[in-house]
Design a protein around this motif. Structure first.
Motif, mmCIF file in Angstrom:
data_model
loop_
_atom_site.group_PDB
_atom_site.id
_atom_site.type_symbol
_atom_site.label_atom_id
_atom_site.label_comp_id
_atom_site.label_asym_id
_atom_site.label_seq_id
_atom_site.Cartn_x
_atom_site.Cartn_y
_atom_site.Cartn_z
ATOM 1 N N UNK A 121 4.157 -3.498 -5.067
ATOM 2 C CA UNK A 121 3.152 -2.319 -4.840
ATOM 3 C C UNK A 121 1.991 -2.461 -5.686
ATOM 4 N N UNK A 122 0.673 -2.290 -5.054
ATOM 5 C CA UNK A 122 -0.520 -2.312 -5.848
ATOM 6 C C UNK A 122 -0.666 -1.091 -6.762
ATOM 7 N N UNK A 123 -1.062 -1.531 -7.901
ATOM 8 C CA UNK A 123 -1.106 -0.503 -9.015
ATOM 9 C C UNK A 123 -2.711 0.042 -9.104
ATOM 10 N N UNK A 124 -3.397 1.088 -9.132
ATOM 11 C CA UNK A 124 -4.823 1.318 -9.272
ATOM 12 C C UNK A 124 -5.295 0.977 -10.573
ATOM 13 N N UNK A 174 0.725 -1.048 -0.052
ATOM 14 C CA UNK A 174 -0.100 -0.093 0.036
ATOM 15 C C UNK A 174 0.669 1.401 0.149
ATOM 16 N N UNK A 175 2.075 1.231 -0.228
ATOM 17 C CA UNK A 175 3.044 2.370 -0.194
ATOM 18 C C UNK A 175 2.860 2.742 -1.657
ATOM 19 N N UNK A 176 1.854 3.565 -1.971
ATOM 20 C CA UNK A 176 1.387 3.999 -3.166
ATOM 21 C C UNK A 176 0.377 5.278 -3.087
ATOM 22 N N UNK A 177 -0.355 5.490 -4.008
ATOM 23 C CA UNK A 177 -0.933 6.702 -3.745
ATOM 24 C C UNK A 177 -1.969 6.882 -2.725
ATOM 25 N N UNK A 178 -2.127 5.562 -1.809
ATOM 26 C CA UNK A 178 -3.037 5.688 -0.862
ATOM 27 C C UNK A 178 -2.307 5.934 0.494
ATOM 28 N N UNK A 235 0.882 4.072 -18.059
ATOM 29 C CA UNK A 235 1.655 4.660 -17.239
ATOM 30 C C UNK A 235 1.991 3.837 -15.861
ATOM 31 N N UNK A 236 1.777 2.603 -15.957
ATOM 32 C CA UNK A 236 1.699 1.863 -14.904
ATOM 33 C C UNK A 236 3.358 1.420 -14.588
ATOM 34 N N UNK A 237 4.356 1.364 -15.728
ATOM 35 C CA UNK A 237 5.569 1.020 -15.268
ATOM 36 C C UNK A 237 6.172 2.223 -14.643
ATOM 37 N N UNK A 238 5.906 3.518 -14.932
ATOM 38 C CA UNK A 238 6.201 4.473 -14.530
ATOM 39 C C UNK A 238 5.775 4.741 -12.995
ATOM 40 N N UNK A 256 4.917 2.280 -10.973
ATOM 41 C CA UNK A 256 5.803 1.492 -10.171
ATOM 42 C C UNK A 256 7.055 1.573 -9.802
ATOM 43 N N UNK A 257 7.646 2.240 -10.903
ATOM 44 C CA UNK A 257 9.205 2.626 -10.534
ATOM 45 C C UNK A 257 9.524 3.583 -9.655
ATOM 46 N N UNK A 258 8.289 4.645 -9.782
ATOM 47 C CA UNK A 258 8.479 5.848 -8.959
ATOM 48 C C UNK A 258 8.230 5.539 -7.633
ATOM 49 N N UNK A 259 7.091 4.677 -7.362
ATOM 50 C CA UNK A 259 6.924 4.409 -5.914
ATOM 51 C C UNK A 259 7.920 3.347 -5.397
ATOM 52 N N UNK A 260 8.656 2.488 -6.195
ATOM 53 C CA UNK A 260 9.457 1.549 -5.764
ATOM 54 C C UNK A 260 10.884 2.407 -5.266
#
Length: 317
Positions: A75-78, A35-39, A85-88, A90-94
């Motif tokens: 990391x969960x992708x919305x 959940x270390x993402x947009x949430x 944009x999903x690869x970007x 995931x890379x940014x949040x990783x």
């Protein structure tokens, strides 16, 4: 405060851990890695970070005195995010997650993050270090080469081998989403050409008496035995199988302890098998491996020992 890095579906092990910390009046914070993402709201600078989780709980790095790296998930992708944009995302949040973790590198960890990443990501290094510490290992090849695998099979496997991915994919105590060890025999080799799309580890099948799941915690051992001699892996051992407590021979304990110390790991779930030839074969160590079934079925105080180790190291800093 002790930070526990885990995932949103984790249960049992972590519940016992938190209950024990609460009984000792030690504060804790649960950080769900998936959940270390947009949430979550995350801000990191060169010396610190602040994070507010999806429930509105906030933690600051200055309050964290130790870390249990229990489980790391992707990391969960919305769902609504554009595919391109999903690869970007995931890379940014990783990268953000890694920068956050790096802020805490000088406090006690179980396990130290870089040590764990190196060992967990290299099964061949594990086997090398096991052998250097006098632990028998099966002959092994990690390959995507059909001809090399076929030659290995005919030279070392006596008509029967096991094949497995470098990393298993079990997410919970009940083995959800598990990809297990597979048995390879002569007729299976006819279909080995697809290996080019998925490199795997191959070893001779060891005729075994039973399997062992060994939890090592800073010099202590908690070992469970399962009488699974028919299947390739205890994770698929359906039927009348049950865990029982087991006492490792002193020479095996000494070899494992030396290996774990050289790996720089405080904890690891180690898989070994006792062959019908009397040898104890080391297979692998998973720094984040599952042990809840041993605590649940055998009463081993593993969660409490992890907590005690962190508390002790905080107090002697």
């Amino acid at each position: 405060m002790i930070l526990c890095i885990t995932h949103s579906k984790d249960f049992y092990n972590i519940d016992i851990f938190f209950e024990y910390l609460a009984s000792k009046d030690v504060p804790y914070f649960r950080l769900n890695s998936d959940r270390m993402n947009h949430l979550q709201k995350i801000s990191v600078d060169e010396n610190s970070f602040e994070l507010t989780d999806e429930y509105g709980n906030t933690v600051h790095s200055k309050d964290i005195k130790a870390v249990w790296h229990r489980k790391a998930w992707g990391i969960t992708v919305p769902e609504e995010l554009d595919e391109d944009y999903k690869k970007i995302f995931l890379s940014a949040y990783a990268n953000l997650r890694y920068n956050l973790i790096s802020v805490l590198e000088d406090i006690p960890w179980i396990n130290p993050y870089e040590n764990e990443r190196k060992i967990d990501g290299n099964k061949m290094l594990q086997l090398k270090m096991a052998k250097e510490n006098n632990l028998p290992i099966p002959k092994t090849i990690f390959s995507n080469d059909e001809q090399k695998i076929t030659a290995f099979f005919h030279e070392f496997c006596n008509g029967k081998a096991v094949a497995k991915l470098h990393s298993l994919t079990a997410k919970t105590m009940n083995g959800e989403n598990l990809i297990s060890t597979m048995i390879i025999e002569e007729d299976t080799l006819e279909h080995i050409a697809d290996i080019t799309y998925c490199p795997m580890i191959f070893q001779p099948y060891v005729d075994k008496e039973y399997e062992l799941r060994i939890v090592y915690i800073a010099g202590e051992f908690f070992t469970g035995k399962i009488n699974n001699s028919e299947n390739a892996d205890w994770r698929i051992a359906y039927g009348n199988y049950a865990w029982s407590a087991y006492e490792l021979p002193e020479n095996v304990r000494a070899g494992l302890a030396s290996m774990m110390e050289k790996m720089g790991l405080y904890i690891g779930a180690i898989d070994m098998i006792r062959g019908k030839d009397g040898e104890y074969y080391f297979l692998e160590v998973n720094p984040q491996g599952e042990w809840g079934m041993l605590q649940k079925e055998l009463g081993f105080p593993i969660a409490e020992k992890i907590a005690d180790n962190l508390i002790k190291r905080i107090n002697i800093q």
